[in-house]
Scaffold this motif. Structure first.
Motif, mmCIF file in Angstrom:
data_model
loop_
_atom_site.group_PDB
_atom_site.id
_atom_site.type_symbol
_atom_site.label_atom_id
_atom_site.label_comp_id
_atom_site.label_asym_id
_atom_site.label_seq_id
_atom_site.Cartn_x
_atom_site.Cartn_y
_atom_site.Cartn_z
ATOM 1 N N MET B 1 -37.789 34.383 -0.982
ATOM 2 C CA MET B 1 -38.348 35.687 -0.614
ATOM 3 C C MET B 1 -37.884 36.179 0.742
ATOM 4 N N PRO B 2 -36.686 35.847 1.125
ATOM 5 C CA PRO B 2 -36.277 36.397 2.422
ATOM 6 C C PRO B 2 -36.176 37.927 2.342
ATOM 7 N N PHE B 3 -36.741 38.575 3.351
ATOM 8 C CA PHE B 3 -36.601 40.019 3.535
ATOM 9 C C PHE B 3 -35.873 40.206 4.863
ATOM 10 N N ILE B 4 -34.742 40.885 4.807
ATOM 11 C CA ILE B 4 -33.863 40.966 5.973
ATOM 12 C C ILE B 4 -33.708 42.419 6.394
ATOM 13 N N GLN B 5 -33.883 42.678 7.674
ATOM 14 C CA GLN B 5 -33.723 44.023 8.218
ATOM 15 C C GLN B 5 -32.546 44.029 9.183
ATOM 16 N N VAL B 6 -31.574 44.871 8.874
ATOM 17 C CA VAL B 6 -30.365 44.955 9.693
ATOM 18 C C VAL B 6 -30.368 46.301 10.416
ATOM 19 N N HIS B 7 -30.547 46.260 11.734
ATOM 20 C CA HIS B 7 -30.532 47.472 12.558
ATOM 21 C C HIS B 7 -29.128 47.622 13.136
ATOM 22 N N LEU B 8 -28.475 48.731 12.831
ATOM 23 C CA LEU B 8 -27.099 48.895 13.340
ATOM 24 C C LEU B 8 -26.828 50.363 13.647
ATOM 25 N N LEU B 9 -25.811 50.607 14.462
ATOM 26 C CA LEU B 9 -25.469 51.982 14.804
ATOM 27 C C LEU B 9 -25.025 52.743 13.563
ATOM 28 N N ALA B 10 -25.393 54.003 13.479
ATOM 29 C CA ALA B 10 -25.009 54.841 12.346
ATOM 30 C C ALA B 10 -23.496 55.065 12.350
ATOM 31 N N GLY B 11 -22.952 55.355 11.176
ATOM 32 C CA GLY B 11 -21.544 55.727 11.116
ATOM 33 C C GLY B 11 -20.656 54.746 10.358
ATOM 34 N N ARG B 12 -21.254 53.761 9.699
ATOM 35 C CA ARG B 12 -20.450 52.815 8.917
ATOM 36 C C ARG B 12 -20.170 53.404 7.531
ATOM 37 N N SER B 13 -19.153 52.881 6.881
ATOM 38 C CA SER B 13 -18.785 53.366 5.550
ATOM 39 C C SER B 13 -19.630 52.702 4.468
ATOM 40 N N LYS B 14 -19.628 53.329 3.297
ATOM 41 C CA LYS B 14 -20.387 52.739 2.193
ATOM 42 C C LYS B 14 -19.834 51.352 1.849
ATOM 43 N N GLU B 15 -18.539 51.202 1.929
ATOM 44 C CA GLU B 15 -17.948 49.900 1.630
ATOM 45 C C GLU B 15 -18.451 48.814 2.603
ATOM 46 N N GLN B 16 -18.644 49.204 3.851
ATOM 47 C CA GLN B 16 -19.152 48.221 4.818
ATOM 48 C C GLN B 16 -20.577 47.790 4.464
ATOM 49 N N PHE B 17 -21.402 48.731 4.022
ATOM 50 C CA PHE B 17 -22.760 48.341 3.614
ATOM 51 C C PHE B 17 -22.705 47.431 2.389
ATOM 52 N N GLU B 18 -21.812 47.742 1.463
ATOM 53 C CA GLU B 18 -21.673 46.895 0.274
ATOM 54 C C GLU B 18 -21.243 45.477 0.655
ATOM 55 N N ASP B 19 -20.304 45.405 1.593
ATOM 56 C CA ASP B 19 -19.797 44.086 1.991
ATOM 57 C C ASP B 19 -20.835 43.286 2.784
ATOM 58 N N LEU B 20 -21.616 44.001 3.622
ATOM 59 C CA LEU B 20 -22.693 43.309 4.345
ATOM 60 C C LEU B 20 -23.723 42.765 3.354
ATOM 61 N N ALA B 21 -24.115 43.595 2.409
ATOM 62 C CA ALA B 21 -25.140 43.182 1.440
ATOM 63 C C ALA B 21 -24.669 41.947 0.667
ATOM 64 N N LYS B 22 -23.447 41.992 0.221
ATOM 65 C CA LYS B 22 -22.892 40.891 -0.571
ATOM 66 C C LYS B 22 -22.747 39.624 0.273
ATOM 67 N N GLY B 23 -22.164 39.776 1.455
ATOM 68 C CA GLY B 23 -21.880 38.610 2.287
ATOM 69 C C GLY B 23 -23.133 37.938 2.831
ATOM 70 N N ILE B 24 -24.078 38.748 3.324
ATOM 71 C CA ILE B 24 -25.299 38.163 3.874
ATOM 72 C C ILE B 24 -26.091 37.470 2.758
ATOM 73 N N THR B 25 -26.166 38.103 1.606
ATOM 74 C CA THR B 25 -26.910 37.500 0.496
ATOM 75 C C THR B 25 -26.293 36.157 0.092
ATOM 76 N N GLU B 26 -24.982 36.096 0.037
ATOM 77 C CA GLU B 26 -24.317 34.832 -0.321
ATOM 78 C C GLU B 26 -24.673 33.711 0.656
#
Lengths: 63, 63, 63, 63, 63, 63
Positions: B1-26
């Motif tokens: 049940m980990p719930f993770i909150q990532v606070h980051l500066l605005a302006g990243r691409s959709k691909e970067q969010f996809e890669d963060l989601a995938k990589g952190i979850t792994e």
């Protein structure tokens, strides 16, 4: 390494955010004796219809 | 049940969010041995005038 | 400047926290192209009687 | 002095926020015996491309 | 209604918490023009093995 | 997927946490029409010397 999150109602001026950032950081540096660059502050604005007191959205309280 | 909150500066691409989601979850699944569907991540973007370091809004630091 | 908060059930080993810190930071640095020292992670442990799913405390779910 | 943060997917109606605010506050007042005006609730909406389950952005899960 | 969350390393004195509470509240009241009783501050302490910079737990950084 | 964080003063009974979990979840399920198992609640207790109103730690307010 203090990380500070300030939740406040939306609608403040840029100058107010600048003054909050400056003033809060000065207090933290003075009291904790940390380096200024280790003080991070995130401001989270709450629209008036996304904040509730007493079970009533702030927007409705003001009507 | 980990719930993770990532606070980051605005302006990243959709691909970067996809890669963060995938990589952190792994990483979380591998280290904790939890099911992938139990890993929730919320990304919170900070506009450059709503984040401060050293008592100065990020936007002003960059000027 | 990513600041990451990981909320997870209490009871993990120190090695698991070390591996999470290392692995998540590597992902963030690679995807966002930020400096490693700008990645801060806070781990917040939830005791089993302070976390609820489906309206039931986790401790009671396990009985 | 309970302060409650509700993170939910964006796209709910104003009436739903009103009903959440009213209903959650009633529960907290009844269970904890606190004054209604001491219950503050912040609603934080997550766009579908800023929330991930199983390492996949919610927006992509739905495609 | 500002609600402020201060995340900091564990180990500060009670007097430091008192001074932070007093000093931060004074800044917020002065800059935003809100009533003092509307300023709530939560202090969240991070043990040295529950906070990471550069992918290394703070406790290990210090060894 | 609502994730709810309830910040409250320490010192409540286990039954109160059970009732909060049950009651809040019922409200969220009814209003949003989501599955009960998608409602996660984290309770974060604030010791009386780690919470401030009006610039004074709660513990000192009560003296």
């Amino acid at each position: 390494m203090p990380f500070i999150q300030v939740h406040l109602l939306a609608g403040r001026s840029k100058e107010q955010f600048e003054d909050l950032a400056k003033g809060i950081t000065e207090v933290v540096v003075k009291v904790l004796g940390v380096a200024p660059e280790s003080v991070w502050i995130e401001f989270i604005e709450m629209p008036k219809d996304r904040f509730s007191i007493s079970g009533v959205l702030y927007e409705n309280l003001k009507k």
